[in-house]
Design a protein around this motif. Structure first.
Motif, PDB file in Angstrom:
ATOM      1  N   UNK A 140      16.807  31.872  61.484  1.00  0.00           N
ATOM      2  CA  UNK A 140      16.546  32.688  62.659  1.00  0.00           C
ATOM      3  C   UNK A 140      15.401  33.664  62.514  1.00  0.00           C
ATOM      4  N   UNK A 141      15.392  34.642  63.403  1.00  0.00           N
ATOM      5  CA  UNK A 141      14.292  35.596  63.526  1.00  0.00           C
ATOM      6  C   UNK A 141      14.599  36.818  62.679  1.00  0.00           C
ATOM      7  N   UNK A 142      14.114  36.854  61.448  1.00  0.00           N
ATOM      8  CA  UNK A 142      14.397  37.932  60.505  1.00  0.00           C
ATOM      9  C   UNK A 142      13.135  38.716  60.175  1.00  0.00           C
ATOM     10  N   UNK A 143      13.282  39.967  59.721  1.00  0.00           N
ATOM     11  CA  UNK A 143      12.093  40.794  59.438  1.00  0.00           C
ATOM     12  C   UNK A 143      11.340  40.402  58.175  1.00  0.00           C
ATOM     13  N   UNK A 144      11.924  39.566  57.329  1.00  0.00           N
ATOM     14  CA  UNK A 144      11.198  39.052  56.163  1.00  0.00           C
ATOM     15  C   UNK A 144      11.725  37.661  55.850  1.00  0.00           C
ATOM     16  N   UNK A 145      10.923  36.899  55.093  1.00  0.00           N
ATOM     17  CA  UNK A 145      11.241  35.515  54.775  1.00  0.00           C
ATOM     18  C   UNK A 145      11.406  35.347  53.268  1.00  0.00           C
ATOM     19  N   UNK A 146      12.630  35.318  52.748  1.00  0.00           N
ATOM     20  CA  UNK A 146      12.843  34.986  51.336  1.00  0.00           C
ATOM     21  C   UNK A 146      12.828  33.471  51.157  1.00  0.00           C
ATOM     22  N   UNK A 147      12.201  33.005  50.080  1.00  0.00           N
ATOM     23  CA  UNK A 147      12.048  31.572  49.842  1.00  0.00           C
ATOM     24  C   UNK A 147      12.150  31.254  48.360  1.00  0.00           C
ATOM     25  N   UNK A 148      12.532  30.014  48.073  1.00  0.00           N
ATOM     26  CA  UNK A 148      12.437  29.456  46.727  1.00  0.00           C
ATOM     27  C   UNK A 148      11.339  28.403  46.761  1.00  0.00           C
ATOM     28  N   UNK A 149      10.370  28.501  45.867  1.00  0.00           N
ATOM     29  CA  UNK A 149       9.279  27.539  45.789  1.00  0.00           C
ATOM     30  C   UNK A 149       9.315  26.829  44.438  1.00  0.00           C
ATOM     31  N   UNK A 150       9.145  25.516  44.476  1.00  0.00           N
ATOM     32  CA  UNK A 150       9.109  24.702  43.260  1.00  0.00           C
ATOM     33  C   UNK A 150       7.815  23.909  43.261  1.00  0.00           C
ATOM     34  N   UNK A 151       7.058  23.989  42.165  1.00  0.00           N
ATOM     35  CA  UNK A 151       5.787  23.280  42.102  1.00  0.00           C
ATOM     36  C   UNK A 151       5.462  22.822  40.700  1.00  0.00           C
ATOM     37  N   UNK A 152       4.673  21.761  40.622  1.00  0.00           N
ATOM     38  CA  UNK A 152       4.240  21.229  39.325  1.00  0.00           C
ATOM     39  C   UNK A 152       2.728  21.034  39.260  1.00  0.00           C
ATOM     40  N   UNK A 153       2.038  21.255  40.357  1.00  0.00           N
ATOM     41  CA  UNK A 153       0.604  20.998  40.394  1.00  0.00           C
ATOM     42  C   UNK A 153      -0.162  22.014  39.547  1.00  0.00           C
ATOM     43  N   UNK A 154      -1.093  21.490  38.745  1.00  0.00           N
ATOM     44  CA  UNK A 154      -1.973  22.346  37.951  1.00  0.00           C
ATOM     45  C   UNK A 154      -3.308  22.567  38.643  1.00  0.00           C
ATOM     46  N   UNK A 155      -3.455  22.067  39.860  1.00  0.00           N
ATOM     47  CA  UNK A 155      -4.678  22.249  40.639  1.00  0.00           C
ATOM     48  C   UNK A 155      -4.638  23.608  41.326  1.00  0.00           C
ATOM     49  N   UNK A 156      -5.622  24.491  41.073  1.00  0.00           N
ATOM     50  CA  UNK A 156      -5.609  25.814  41.700  1.00  0.00           C
ATOM     51  C   UNK A 156      -5.631  25.761  43.225  1.00  0.00           C
TER      52      UNK A 156
END
Length: 218
Positions: free
Chosen positions: A135-151
């Protein structure tokens, strides 16, 4: 979330983007997801004080297609959605997240439980993100998972952001010539407007917790 691409890329790149025709019009009745995505794009565009023409130029999309998209009359491809997200300083997962809260707690907006299997998922730059709120919240908490070594490209948006490394390690670059390597337990906070990008520091990749302010709408 990424900075808008340079508007002065030349007529060749603009003509290529128009030929690509990256937005698909809907042949059926307007669906709720199309309306939700269109509404989010319109709200972010207004929050960024951009006209339709300016956003279309920054995203390298045609003005008519973007107008249809905002009204829920078109559905974007993943390529075009990524272009729009970059231009708005947002991400695909944030644009695709459902707006309305459903379920038994809908009548109690002050309390919300997000289970481990819940939360909207989708691309966030070069990582995969999961939103930890509905929904419509004042902030967005997230979990991010990545493996890329490309900047990759630098991101920039008006909102403050906080990043905490939960697993692995990541290199965070603010364009100041001093990339920071963050390991498990390390955190970084940066104010809105700060160019930034991050990538995996090793083969194991990273798992990070991110909190991003919600853009203020006009």
């Amino acid at each position: 979330m990424r900075a808008p691409p340079d508007d002065c890329r030349g007529t060749q790149s603009q003509s290529l983007s128009i030929q690509e025709d990256p937005v698909t019009s809907l042949d059926t009745a307007i669906d709720q997801q199309a309306l939700s995505v269109g509404r989010r794009i319109r709200e972010l565009r207004r929050a960024r004080d951009l006209t339709l023409v300016q956003l279309a130029a920054a995203a390298q999309l045609s003005h008519p297609f973007l107008s249809q998209l905002e009204r829920g009359l078109a559905r974007p491809s993943m390529v075009s959605l990524e272009r729009i997200a970059r231009a708005l300083g947002s991400s695909q997962v944030e644009l695709l997240a459902p707006v309305d809260v459903s379920g038994p707690d809908a009548s109690r907006p002050g309390i919300e439980v997000i289970r481990a299997s819940d939360g909207s998922r989708g691309p966030y730059g070069q990582a995969e993100g999961r939103l930890l709120v509905h929904g419509d919240r004042p902030f967005h908490p997230m979990i991010l998972v990545g493996t890329s070594a490309d900047p990759g490209d630098f991101f920039s948006h008006a909102e403050d952001e906080f990043l905490h490394v939960m697993e692995g390690s990541a290199v965070v670059d603010f364009g100041d010539g001093e990339p920071r390597v963050l390991s498990v337990g390390d955190s970084v906070y940066f104010v809105g407007g700060t160019p930034h990008r991050w990538w995996a520091a090793g083969d194991a990749g990273y798992r990070v917790f991110v909190v991003k302010e919600k853009p203020e709408t006009l």
